[in-house]
Each structure stands twice: as structure tokens, then as C-alpha cells.
Design an enzyme around this catalytic site. Structure first.
Site, PDB file in Angstrom:
ATOM      1  N   PRO A   6       1.417 -15.885  28.507  1.00  0.00           N
ATOM      2  CG  PRO A   6       2.780 -17.708  29.025  1.00  0.00           C
ATOM      3  CD  PRO A   6       1.513 -17.341  28.328  1.00  0.00           C
ATOM      4  CE  LYS A  12       1.839  -5.888  31.210  1.00  0.00           C
ATOM      5  NZ  LYS A  12       3.005  -5.833  32.064  1.00  0.00           N
ATOM      6  CE1 TYR A  57      10.687 -10.759  28.080  1.00  0.00           C
ATOM      7  CE2 TYR A  57       8.969 -12.211  27.250  1.00  0.00           C
ATOM      8  CZ  TYR A  57       9.467 -11.394  28.241  1.00  0.00           C
ATOM      9  OH  TYR A  57       8.745 -11.196  29.396  1.00  0.00           O
ATOM     10  CE1 TYR A 111       8.067  -7.947  29.562  1.00  0.00           C
ATOM     11  CE2 TYR A 111       9.514  -6.650  30.964  1.00  0.00           C
ATOM     12  CZ  TYR A 111       9.124  -7.869  30.451  1.00  0.00           C
ATOM     13  OH  TYR A 111       9.786  -9.016  30.831  1.00  0.00           O
ATOM     14  CG  HIS A 163      15.441  -7.648  35.870  1.00  0.00           C
ATOM     15  ND1 HIS A 163      15.178  -8.780  35.137  1.00  0.00           N
ATOM     16  CD2 HIS A 163      16.310  -8.030  36.836  1.00  0.00           C
ATOM     17  CE1 HIS A 163      15.856  -9.796  35.637  1.00  0.00           C
ATOM     18  NE2 HIS A 163      16.546  -9.376  36.678  1.00  0.00           N
TER      19      HIS A 163
HETATM   20  P1  RFL Z   1      -4.806 -19.166  40.417  1.00  0.00           P
HETATM   21  O1  RFL Z   1      -3.391 -18.948  40.731  1.00  0.00           O
HETATM   22  O2  RFL Z   1      -5.150 -20.143  39.343  1.00  0.00           O
HETATM   23  O3  RFL Z   1      -5.547 -19.566  41.771  1.00  0.00           O
HETATM   24  C1  RFL Z   1      -6.852 -20.080  41.790  1.00  0.00           C
HETATM   25  C2  RFL Z   1      -7.012 -20.918  43.026  1.00  0.00           C
HETATM   26  O4  RFL Z   1      -8.339 -21.428  43.085  1.00  0.00           O
HETATM   27  C3  RFL Z   1      -8.299 -22.802  43.450  1.00  0.00           C
HETATM   28  N1  RFL Z   1      -9.533 -23.429  42.913  1.00  0.00           N
HETATM   29  C4  RFL Z   1     -10.580 -23.772  43.687  1.00  0.00           C
HETATM   30  N2  RFL Z   1     -10.805 -23.651  45.010  1.00  0.00           N
HETATM   31  C5  RFL Z   1     -12.002 -24.126  45.495  1.00  0.00           C
HETATM   32  N3  RFL Z   1     -12.961 -24.700  44.715  1.00  0.00           N
HETATM   33  C6  RFL Z   1     -12.761 -24.832  43.370  1.00  0.00           C
HETATM   34  N4  RFL Z   1     -13.676 -25.379  42.611  1.00  0.00           N
HETATM   35  C7  RFL Z   1     -11.540 -24.359  42.798  1.00  0.00           C
HETATM   36  N5  RFL Z   1     -11.031 -24.322  41.551  1.00  0.00           N
HETATM   37  C8  RFL Z   1      -9.817 -23.770  41.635  1.00  0.00           C
HETATM   38  C9  RFL Z   1      -7.031 -23.330  42.809  1.00  0.00           C
HETATM   39  O5  RFL Z   1      -6.559 -24.511  43.456  1.00  0.00           O
HETATM   40  C10 RFL Z   1      -6.086 -22.147  43.005  1.00  0.00           C
HETATM   41  O6  RFL Z   1      -5.381 -22.227  44.228  1.00  0.00           O
HETATM   42  O7  RFL Z   1      -5.538 -17.782  40.001  1.00  0.00           O
HETATM   43  P2  RFL Z   1      -5.265 -16.283  40.538  1.00  0.00           P
HETATM   44  O8  RFL Z   1      -5.202 -16.261  42.007  1.00  0.00           O
HETATM   45  O9  RFL Z   1      -6.254 -15.466  39.797  1.00  0.00           O
HETATM   46  O10 RFL Z   1      -3.804 -15.917  40.036  1.00  0.00           O
HETATM   47  C11 RFL Z   1      -3.500 -15.783  38.665  1.00  0.00           C
HETATM   48  C12 RFL Z   1      -2.038 -16.170  38.375  1.00  0.00           C
HETATM   49  O11 RFL Z   1      -1.797 -17.440  38.952  1.00  0.00           O
HETATM   50  C13 RFL Z   1      -1.727 -16.205  36.864  1.00  0.00           C
HETATM   51  O12 RFL Z   1      -2.352 -15.124  36.201  1.00  0.00           O
HETATM   52  C14 RFL Z   1      -0.213 -16.126  36.578  1.00  0.00           C
HETATM   53  O13 RFL Z   1       0.446 -17.269  37.035  1.00  0.00           O
HETATM   54  C15 RFL Z   1       0.054 -15.955  35.072  1.00  0.00           C
HETATM   55  N6  RFL Z   1       1.483 -15.936  34.737  1.00  0.00           N
HETATM   56  C16 RFL Z   1       2.242 -14.790  34.888  1.00  0.00           C
HETATM   57  N7  RFL Z   1       1.687 -13.664  35.391  1.00  0.00           N
HETATM   58  C17 RFL Z   1       2.449 -12.538  35.612  1.00  0.00           C
HETATM   59  O14 RFL Z   1       1.899 -11.518  36.042  1.00  0.00           O
HETATM   60  N8  RFL Z   1       3.821 -12.516  35.388  1.00  0.00           N
HETATM   61  C18 RFL Z   1       4.455 -13.624  34.883  1.00  0.00           C
HETATM   62  O15 RFL Z   1       5.683 -13.590  34.745  1.00  0.00           O
HETATM   63  C19 RFL Z   1       3.666 -14.795  34.588  1.00  0.00           C
HETATM   64  N9  RFL Z   1       4.249 -15.905  34.112  1.00  0.00           N
HETATM   65  C20 RFL Z   1       2.112 -17.089  34.224  1.00  0.00           C
HETATM   66  C21 RFL Z   1       3.504 -17.037  33.927  1.00  0.00           C
HETATM   67  C22 RFL Z   1       1.399 -18.271  34.017  1.00  0.00           C
HETATM   68  C23 RFL Z   1       2.036 -19.377  33.495  1.00  0.00           C
HETATM   69  N10 RFL Z   1       1.262 -20.540  33.294  1.00  0.00           N
HETATM   70  C24 RFL Z   1       1.403 -21.664  34.128  1.00  0.00           C
HETATM   71  C25 RFL Z   1       0.122 -20.440  32.421  1.00  0.00           C
HETATM   72  C26 RFL Z   1       4.144 -18.144  33.390  1.00  0.00           C
HETATM   73  C27 RFL Z   1       3.411 -19.322  33.154  1.00  0.00           C
HETATM   74  C28 RFL Z   1       4.145 -20.484  32.551  1.00  0.00           C
HETATM   75  C1  PHB Z   2       8.856 -16.048  34.450  1.00  0.00           C
HETATM   76  O1  PHB Z   2       9.852 -15.613  35.058  1.00  0.00           O
HETATM   77  O2  PHB Z   2       8.350 -17.168  34.700  1.00  0.00           O
HETATM   78  C2  PHB Z   2       8.290 -15.245  33.333  1.00  0.00           C
HETATM   79  C3  PHB Z   2       8.837 -13.997  33.063  1.00  0.00           C
HETATM   80  C4  PHB Z   2       8.344 -13.255  32.010  1.00  0.00           C
HETATM   81  C5  PHB Z   2       7.309 -13.760  31.243  1.00  0.00           C
HETATM   82  C6  PHB Z   2       6.746 -14.987  31.533  1.00  0.00           C
HETATM   83  C7  PHB Z   2       7.251 -15.742  32.587  1.00  0.00           C
HETATM   84  O3  PHB Z   2       6.862 -13.028  30.178  1.00  0.00           O
END
Ligand code: RFL
Ligand code: PHB
Length: 395
Positions: free
Chosen positions: A292, A296, A200, A384, A72
Site C-alpha cells: 500500500p 496504487k 510518510y 504518485y 492534496h
Molecule cells: P476487493 O476490494 O478485494 O473486492 C473483491 C470482492 O470480491 C468478493 N469475493 C467474492 N465474491 C464471490 N465469490 C467469491 N468466491 C469471492 N471472493 C471474494 C469480496 O468479498 C470482495 O467484495 O478487490 P477490488 O474490487 O479489485 O479492489 C481492490 C482494492 O480493494 C485494493 O486494491 C485497495 O484497497 C488497496 N489499497 C489502496 N489502494 C489505493 O489505490 N489507494 C490507497 O490509499 C490504498 N490503501 C489499500 C490501502 C489496501 C490496504 N489493505 C487492506 C491491504 C491500504 C490498505 C491497508
Molecule cells: C490511506 O489513507 O489509507 C492510505 C493513504 C496512502 C497510502 C496508503 C493508505 O499510501
């Protein structure tokens, strides 16, 4: 059992760290509490900075990503019923990539399977011990049996609800936190995205985001009250609310269909400092959470992992300890800039129930300023697409 680096959590941070260390000849064991099926199905992030793409390529898990990602060059901001495009590439020379976190998780798991990495799924009651000594230990149960792993270092990559951060005494950890009075209700559907780039939307009924996973799979989000129950949102209600919040031309073009996933995510800003305690290093959501809006979270997790793998590799290769000592400060410098941006972008695009008429007017003025000023657009765009990653001399 013993290993060099014990990793708690097999999400993107834990598996990527294990992969980078493995390529450097450093032995790891990953303890993950969930099943592989659960991890493959978890829908989360979608937008990757170029630095994250580069790191995944370096880790040898970028082949499918480079083939299937959507590149993008721009992003849209909509308000007062009108759409405005920000030319990310023109403003910064950089682009962002759309590729689902679930796909990254699958690519990492496939690479680890091929390398016969040591990953323990369904590890229960994981606990951390002896963090201030030379040989910290991880204990856990698997299928009712107790196990202990003796390590040189432990990486806490177990997300916001994990146990690693809790193992740091309260008197040495500082928490900075902000909660928001709303969450995001997200759905995934096998429909064509309403636009080829993200939109957005700031709307009086609440924020909405149009994003995607591919040209045939869409992801949409709606701002909802923090305690909203997904059960109150059958698909028909979701689509009709989305149509009200996005500009009319987008609403007219919106393709609707059955949702294949639907969930509510709480919005939170959170930082725990420092990221190191003795021989424990925190990385990713275990140490910090961003709302989110700025996309980041996963990108920050990837940068932490880059810095941590550099520090650990330097320690084993040349006995250097300065990168380990500087790990927390190096991560936090970047984390706080992403916190600032995510909080600002959330404030710009959401409707705060408690906002005063003055604050509402100021938000409208900021949106109007943004679309009229190249300087303002550049400030948004450079955050961004991802701020530059400070390099370190790896002599
Ligand atoms: P995770 O993915 O939470 O993984 C942690 C892992 O640890 C396990 N765990 C355990 N294992 C053993 N013993 C325990 N006691 C444990 N407790 C937990 C869990 O099962 C899991 O497998 O953390 P990690 O690896 O630091 O990754 C971080 C990302 O997942 C997170 O920052 C992103 O998903 C945030 N996020 C976004 N980030 C972006 O960079 N770009 C995006 O577009 C974006 N969109 C989003 C998002 C997060 C969202 N939510 C669900 C809050 C959109 C959404 C809706
Ligand atoms: C996504 O594609 O899930 C997404 C993209 C941008 C954001 C948050 C989530 O700021």
C-alpha cells in the site's frame, strides 16, 4: 438465467464495471459473497488519482466524492526527525484526492440500488465453467439453492483470495510475487489529522504513515512484523509507538482518541499474467496486489475496469475484438509501472530487518538525494499522482 457479462465480486472493481457497462446498455449480474453491511464497513484505501476520480464521475457516482474529498497538493516524507514537503502540484500540475474506499463502495451500492441492478449478495460456492467456449457459466448457491448463469463473458473482480484466478489452468498463468517481512497495523479514529497532508515516516523503529479520511477522522499506520496480532496493540500502545516514530513537532501536535477500527494488513507484490483466459477477464486485486505504500491498489483496479469496460462496450457496439485481445497487455503495461513504484517506495520508507549496514546507508543516501534533487522529486511525484492513461482510438 442468462446475462451478457457475469461479474464475480462486488468490491469497487466489480461494482464500477457493472455500473459503466450498465450505462452503455450492457446487462450484468454481480455475484458477491459478503453482505452489504460488511462491504460498507470495510476500511481500506484512501488516496485517489485524478484518473480514478474522473472515472467515478463518468460512472455517475462522483457527486458526493467531489463535494467531500480533500484535495492534496503535496505530500511529506520524514526521516532523521525532519519533515520534507514534496510539492506534487508544482512538480506535476496534478493533485491527489483523499476519499475513503468505504465511501466509494457506499456510493456505488446506492447507485446500483437506484438502478435496480442485478447484484446477488451472499452468493456461496461461486464457480466458473466453460471459459474456452462461447457461453461460459457461473454457478453458485444462495440460501441453499443452486443457480446457474449463462454469460457471454465473465469478469473476475473477486480480489486476491477469490476463485476467478484459480479457474485459470496453472500451465497458462504466470505468477510473479514478492512478500515482505512486515505488515501494516492501521487504526481509524475520530480525531483531527496531525497534518493537512500525508506524512510518510522512515524511522529506526519502523515506518509510520499519517493519513486521514476527513478533517475530523484520522488514519494511521505502523510497520509491524508480518505475524503481528492486533490483540497485542491496545490503543495506548499504538499512540505511544506512533509518537516515537513521527517527527517531534508532529508528535507534540498529535491528537489521540479511541480507535474505531484496527487491523493488520500483509504487504505483498503480486502479478498474474495474462489477465485474460478465453472469455474470462481478471481485473483489480484478483490479478495483482501492490504494497500500500504507493497508494496504487484501488487506482490500478479502476484503470483495469476502464480498459475492460471500453473493450466490452466496443465488442457489443461495433463487433470490435482488438480491445479485448489487447486488454491484458494494456493493463500490464501500467500494472508493472505501479508495481515498480510501490516496491521502490516501500524500500525507501521501511526498515527491513535483514538489511545490511551497506543497504541501510544506501537507503539514507537515497532519501537525502530525494530531498535535494528536483529530478528525483519529479520522478516520485509523477508516479504518485498517477501516470498518464494511454488512450485508445474508440472509433
Ligand atoms: P476487493 O476490494 O478485494 O473486492 C473483491 C470482492 O470480491 C468478493 N469475493 C467474492 N465474491 C464471490 N465469490 C467469491 N468466491 C469471492 N471472493 C471474494 C469480496 O468479498 C470482495 O467484495 O478487490 P477490488 O474490487 O479489485 O479492489 C481492490 C482494492 O480493494 C485494493 O486494491 C485497495 O484497497 C488497496 N489499497 C489502496 N489502494 C489505493 O489505490 N489507494 C490507497 O490509499 C490504498 N490503501 C489499500 C490501502 C489496501 C490496504 N489493505 C487492506 C491491504 C491500504 C490498505 C491497508
Ligand atoms: C490511506 O489513507 O489509507 C492510505 C493513504 C496512502 C497510502 C496508503 C493508505 O499510501
Amino acid at each position: 438465467m442468462r446475462t451478457q457479462v457475469g461479474i464475480v465480486g462486488g468490491g469497487p472493481a466489480g461494482l464500477l464495471l457493472s455500473r459503466l457497462l450498465g450505462l452503455a446498455g450492457i446487462e450484468t449480474v454481480v455475484l458477491e459473497k459478503r453482505t452489504p453491511e460488511y462491504l460498507r464497513a470495510r476500511v481500506r484505501a484512501g488516496l485517489l488519482e485524478q484518473g480514478t476520480v474522473d472515472l467515478l464521475v463518468e460512472a455517475g457516482v462522483g457527486e458526493r466524492l467531489l463535494r467531500q474529498r480533500l484535495c492534496h497538493d503535496g505530500v511529506e516524507i520524514a526521516f532523521d526527525g525532519r519533515r520534507h514537503r514534496l510539492d506534487l502540484k508544482g512538480l506535476t500540475g496534478k493533485i491527489v484526492s483523499v476519499y475513503g474506499q468505504a465511501e466509494i463502495q457506499k456510493d456505488l451500492m446506492t447507485a446500483h440500488e437506484a438502478a435496480s441492478s442485478n447484484i446477488v449478495y451472499e452468493a456461496e460456492d461461486v464457480s466458473l465453467h466453460g471459459l474456452m467456449g462461447d457461453r461460459p457459466q457461473l454457478r453458485y448457491h444462495k440460501a441453499g439453492e443452486a443457480h446457474e448463469i449463462s454469460c457471454d463473458f465473465i469478469a473476475g473482480c473477486d480480489g486476491f483470495h477469490g476463485v476467478s484466478r484459480q479457474a485459470i489452468p496453472q500451465e497458462v498463468i504466470r505468477i510473479y510475487e514478492r512478500t515482505y517481512p512486515f505488515g501494516w497495523l492501521g487504526i481509524l479514529s475520530d480525531t483531527r489529522p496531525v497534518n493537512h497532508e500525508l506524512i510518510y515516516c522512515n524511522h529506526e523503529r519502523g515506518f509510520a504513515l499519517c493519513t486521514m479520511r476527513s478533517m475530523s477522522r484520522s488514519r494511521y499506520y505502523l510497520q509491524v512484523p508480518a505475524d503481528e496480532d492486533v490483540a497485542d496493540w491496545p490503543d495506548a500502545r499504538f499512540w505511544s509507538e506512533l509518537k516515537r516514530r513521527i517527527p517531534a513537532d508532529a508528535a507534540a501536535a498529535l491528537e489521540t482518541g479511541t480507535s474505531i477500527e484496527k487491523s493488520v494488513a500483509q504487504l505483498r507484490s503480486f502479478v498474474a499474467e495474462p489477465l485474460r483466459h478465453g472469455r474470462l477477464f481478471l481485473a483489480g486485486d484478483a490479478a495483482h496486489i501492490v504494497p500500500p505504500t504507493g497508494a496504487k491498489g484501488l487506482n490500478l483496479a479502476a484503470t483495469d475496469v476502464r480498459f475492460l469496460s471500453e473493450a466490452i462496450t466496443a465488442h457489443y457496439r461495433s463487433g470490435r475484438t482488438d480491445l479485448m485481445e489487447g486488454y491484458s497487455a494494456r493493463c500490464l503495461a501500467r500494472v508493472w509501472k505501479a508495481q515498480r513504484f510501490s516496491w521502490w517506495m516501500t524500500a525507501l520508507t521501511h526498515r527491513f530487518p535483514e538489511a545490511s549496514p551497506f543497504e541501510r546507508r544506501a537507503q539514507a543516501a537515497e532519501l537525502s538525494y530525494l530531498i535535494s534533487s528536483k529530478a528525483a522529486q519529479t520522478a516520485l511525484a509523477e508516479n504518485y499522482v498517477g501516470l498518464p492513461i494511454a488512450s485508445t482510438a474508440l472509433a
